[in-house]
Design a protein around this motif. Structure first.
Motif, PDB file in Angstrom:
ATOM      1  N   LEU A 116     -13.863 -13.491   2.138  1.00  0.00           N
ATOM      2  CA  LEU A 116     -14.433 -13.405   0.797  1.00  0.00           C
ATOM      3  C   LEU A 116     -14.017 -12.119   0.091  1.00  0.00           C
ATOM      4  N   GLU A 117     -13.888 -11.026   0.873  1.00  0.00           N
ATOM      5  CA  GLU A 117     -13.552  -9.728   0.279  1.00  0.00           C
ATOM      6  C   GLU A 117     -12.095  -9.704  -0.193  1.00  0.00           C
ATOM      7  N   PRO A 118     -11.796  -8.887  -1.210  1.00  0.00           N
ATOM      8  CA  PRO A 118     -10.397  -8.695  -1.619  1.00  0.00           C
ATOM      9  C   PRO A 118      -9.574  -8.128  -0.461  1.00  0.00           C
ATOM     10  N   SER A 119      -8.290  -8.422  -0.459  1.00  0.00           N
ATOM     11  CA  SER A 119      -7.418  -8.006   0.641  1.00  0.00           C
ATOM     12  C   SER A 119      -6.389  -6.977   0.196  1.00  0.00           C
ATOM     13  N   TRP A 120      -6.165  -6.001   1.068  1.00  0.00           N
ATOM     14  CA  TRP A 120      -5.030  -5.096   0.975  1.00  0.00           C
ATOM     15  C   TRP A 120      -4.158  -5.297   2.206  1.00  0.00           C
ATOM     16  N   PHE A 121      -2.935  -4.793   2.120  1.00  0.00           N
ATOM     17  CA  PHE A 121      -2.000  -4.959   3.224  1.00  0.00           C
ATOM     18  C   PHE A 121      -1.233  -3.653   3.447  1.00  0.00           C
ATOM     19  N   ARG A 122      -0.830  -3.425   4.689  1.00  0.00           N
ATOM     20  CA  ARG A 122      -0.087  -2.210   5.013  1.00  0.00           C
ATOM     21  C   ARG A 122       0.861  -2.499   6.176  1.00  0.00           C
ATOM     22  N   ILE A 123       2.069  -1.956   6.074  1.00  0.00           N
ATOM     23  CA  ILE A 123       3.043  -1.996   7.160  1.00  0.00           C
ATOM     24  C   ILE A 123       3.305  -0.558   7.590  1.00  0.00           C
ATOM     25  N   VAL A 124       3.280  -0.303   8.896  1.00  0.00           N
ATOM     26  CA  VAL A 124       3.574   1.026   9.424  1.00  0.00           C
ATOM     27  C   VAL A 124       4.783   0.905  10.346  1.00  0.00           C
ATOM     28  N   THR A 125       5.828   1.659  10.044  1.00  0.00           N
ATOM     29  CA  THR A 125       7.050   1.616  10.854  1.00  0.00           C
ATOM     30  C   THR A 125       7.505   3.032  11.177  1.00  0.00           C
ATOM     31  N   CYS A 126       8.301   3.141  12.243  1.00  0.00           N
ATOM     32  CA  CYS A 126       8.861   4.444  12.585  1.00  0.00           C
ATOM     33  C   CYS A 126      10.312   4.566  12.099  1.00  0.00           C
ATOM     34  N   ARG A 127      10.795   3.536  11.412  1.00  0.00           N
ATOM     35  CA  ARG A 127      12.133   3.584  10.824  1.00  0.00           C
ATOM     36  C   ARG A 127      12.030   3.363   9.322  1.00  0.00           C
ATOM     37  N   GLN A 128      12.914   4.004   8.577  1.00  0.00           N
ATOM     38  CA  GLN A 128      12.858   3.986   7.121  1.00  0.00           C
ATOM     39  C   GLN A 128      13.164   2.607   6.546  1.00  0.00           C
ATOM     40  N   THR A 129      12.783   2.410   5.280  1.00  0.00           N
ATOM     41  CA  THR A 129      13.134   1.205   4.532  1.00  0.00           C
ATOM     42  C   THR A 129      14.369   1.493   3.679  1.00  0.00           C
ATOM     43  N   ASN A 130      15.004   0.446   3.184  1.00  0.00           N
ATOM     44  CA  ASN A 130      16.093   0.646   2.239  1.00  0.00           C
ATOM     45  C   ASN A 130      15.524   0.774   0.825  1.00  0.00           C
ATOM     46  N   SER A 131      16.386   0.934  -0.145  1.00  0.00           N
ATOM     47  CA  SER A 131      15.941   1.217  -1.514  1.00  0.00           C
ATOM     48  C   SER A 131      15.172   0.052  -2.139  1.00  0.00           C
ATOM     49  N   ASP A 132      15.411  -1.183  -1.685  1.00  0.00           N
ATOM     50  CA  ASP A 132      14.724  -2.334  -2.267  1.00  0.00           C
ATOM     51  C   ASP A 132      13.215  -2.273  -2.054  1.00  0.00           C
ATOM     52  N   LEU A 133      12.779  -1.651  -0.952  1.00  0.00           N
ATOM     53  CA  LEU A 133      11.347  -1.561  -0.634  1.00  0.00           C
ATOM     54  C   LEU A 133      10.767  -0.191  -0.937  1.00  0.00           C
ATOM     55  N   GLU A 134      11.542   0.648  -1.582  1.00  0.00           N
ATOM     56  CA  GLU A 134      11.153   2.044  -1.795  1.00  0.00           C
ATOM     57  C   GLU A 134       9.830   2.178  -2.547  1.00  0.00           C
ATOM     58  N   LEU A 135       9.572   1.291  -3.511  1.00  0.00           N
ATOM     59  CA  LEU A 135       8.351   1.404  -4.305  1.00  0.00           C
ATOM     60  C   LEU A 135       7.099   1.197  -3.458  1.00  0.00           C
ATOM     61  N   ARG A 139       5.007   4.659  -3.993  1.00  0.00           N
ATOM     62  CA  ARG A 139       4.011   4.463  -5.043  1.00  0.00           C
ATOM     63  C   ARG A 139       2.740   3.851  -4.450  1.00  0.00           C
ATOM     64  N   GLU A 140       1.600   4.432  -4.803  1.00  0.00           N
ATOM     65  CA  GLU A 140       0.330   3.911  -4.328  1.00  0.00           C
ATOM     66  C   GLU A 140      -0.044   2.632  -5.067  1.00  0.00           C
ATOM     67  N   ARG A 141      -0.974   1.897  -4.494  1.00  0.00           N
ATOM     68  CA  ARG A 141      -1.499   0.720  -5.184  1.00  0.00           C
ATOM     69  C   ARG A 141      -2.095   1.147  -6.529  1.00  0.00           C
ATOM     70  N   GLY A 142      -1.904   0.310  -7.525  1.00  0.00           N
ATOM     71  CA  GLY A 142      -2.439   0.610  -8.843  1.00  0.00           C
ATOM     72  C   GLY A 142      -1.508   1.426  -9.715  1.00  0.00           C
ATOM     73  N   HIS A 143      -0.424   1.954  -9.151  1.00  0.00           N
ATOM     74  CA  HIS A 143       0.542   2.706  -9.949  1.00  0.00           C
ATOM     75  C   HIS A 143       1.243   1.765 -10.921  1.00  0.00           C
ATOM     76  N   GLU A 144       1.598   2.292 -12.083  1.00  0.00           N
ATOM     77  CA  GLU A 144       2.217   1.444 -13.113  1.00  0.00           C
ATOM     78  C   GLU A 144       3.543   0.847 -12.654  1.00  0.00           C
ATOM     79  N   HIS A 145       4.205   1.501 -11.699  1.00  0.00           N
ATOM     80  CA  HIS A 145       5.464   0.963 -11.192  1.00  0.00           C
ATOM     81  C   HIS A 145       5.250  -0.167 -10.185  1.00  0.00           C
ATOM     82  N   ARG A 146       4.007  -0.410  -9.811  1.00  0.00           N
ATOM     83  CA  ARG A 146       3.690  -1.475  -8.857  1.00  0.00           C
ATOM     84  C   ARG A 146       3.072  -2.664  -9.591  1.00  0.00           C
TER      85      ARG A 146
END
Length: 290
Positions: A97-116, A120-127
């Motif tokens: 019933l509650e709203p959902s958030w999601f998080r991925i935790v990795t020890c290796r970096q992402t590429n530029s496609d996932l950079e945001l 950028r935190e949730r709620g940021h204008e770029h998101r």
């Protein structure tokens, strides 16, 4: 990843969330569902939000990418691979019933496609769907996953808007957690010397490991609330509040299962320490000259 004294990267991540719960009053519960999955309960304003965390300790040959996030694997139970990707599994948790958030935790970096998702935190204008650099990401994910949706009807765009991606190496996570734990203990008025921090941190790792291993019959014990953790912390700091120094030492030695010889040596050290502390210390002439 080589385990450190039986603990894994996932245990360090879980311990980090326990520490955050000590630092923040709005994080009210942490559950180690499995080694890879952690559930957080936040209390924001007047509502609760459930955050679903996936921990990925793998070291892929490439940076984390949209393709890796959406990669499906076929199996006898899922011959078409539907629902098998990391993103789909995470979105599939959106069923309460509650709203959902999601998080991925990795020890290796992402590429530029996932950079945001990383910067950028949730709620940021770029998101948002209106930001030009975010729109192609939403379209790419939606095309790769054929318009996948959660039980509640939320789509992959909802996941991307409400997801965060943490990147922290195995080399750094313990050091950063120790820093945060020191700040948490200091803020709560507890001793925060290096030995105490080290001991409490090892106990948090043990708590994470044990709760992750609980079976279905102990599902309630997987959840640790903030109030429960604060009480546990008091008992870890001062496990025998009603005993004197000598009695505390005897109880600790008994709990550790040490033999009588080791116990007597420890008691001798304690007596010597207390005797030294009680003696008045004066500088002699040689010390004064130095």
């Amino acid at each position: 990843i080589p385990a450190r004294q039986g603990f894994s990267y996932q245990d360090d991540v879980a311990a980090g969330f326990y520490i955050q719960m000590l630092l923040r009053v709005d994080l009210i519960e942490v559950s180690c569902v499995t080694y890879d999955d952690i559930r957080l309960v936040w209390h924001r304003d007047v509502e609760k939000i459930i955050e679903f965390v996936q921990v990925k300790a793998e070291h892929p040959d490439q940076l984390w990418s949209v393709a890796k996030l959406c990669e499906r694997s076929k199996s006898p139970t899922k011959p078409d691979g539907l629902g098998s990707s990391i993103l789909e599994k995470s979105l599939g948790q959106d069923k309460f019933l509650e709203p959902s958030w999601f998080r991925i935790v990795t020890c290796r970096q992402t590429n530029s496609d996932l950079e945001l998702l990383v910067t950028r935190e949730r709620g940021h204008e770029h998101r948002s769907a209106t930001f030009p650099q975010f729109t192609p990401l939403m379209e790419d994910v939606d095309n790769r996953l054929d318009g996948a949706k959660s039980i509640k009807g939320n789509d992959t765009a909802y996941w991307l808007i409400n997801a965060c991606w943490d990147v922290i190496s195995e080399r750094d996570i313990k050091h950063l957690n120790h820093q945060s734990l020191t700040a948490a203990l200091h803020g709560l008025g507890h001793p925060c010397d290096p030995d105490t921090v080290k001991g409490i941190y090892e106990t948090l790792l043990t708590l994470a490991k044990e709760t992750a291993e609980y079976g279905a019959a102990k599902w309630k014990q997987k959840a640790v609330s903030r109030n429960q953790l604060l009480e546990k912390l008091k008992s870890w700091i001062n496990p025998y509040p009603d005993l004197g120094k000598t009695e505390k030492l005897e109880q600790k030695l008994a709990d550790a299962g040490l033999d009588e010889v080791c116990a007597e040596v420890a008691k001798d050290h304690q007596r010597y320490y207390l005797r030294t502390r009680r003696q008045a210390g004066y500088l002699d002439t040689q010390q004064f000259d130095n």
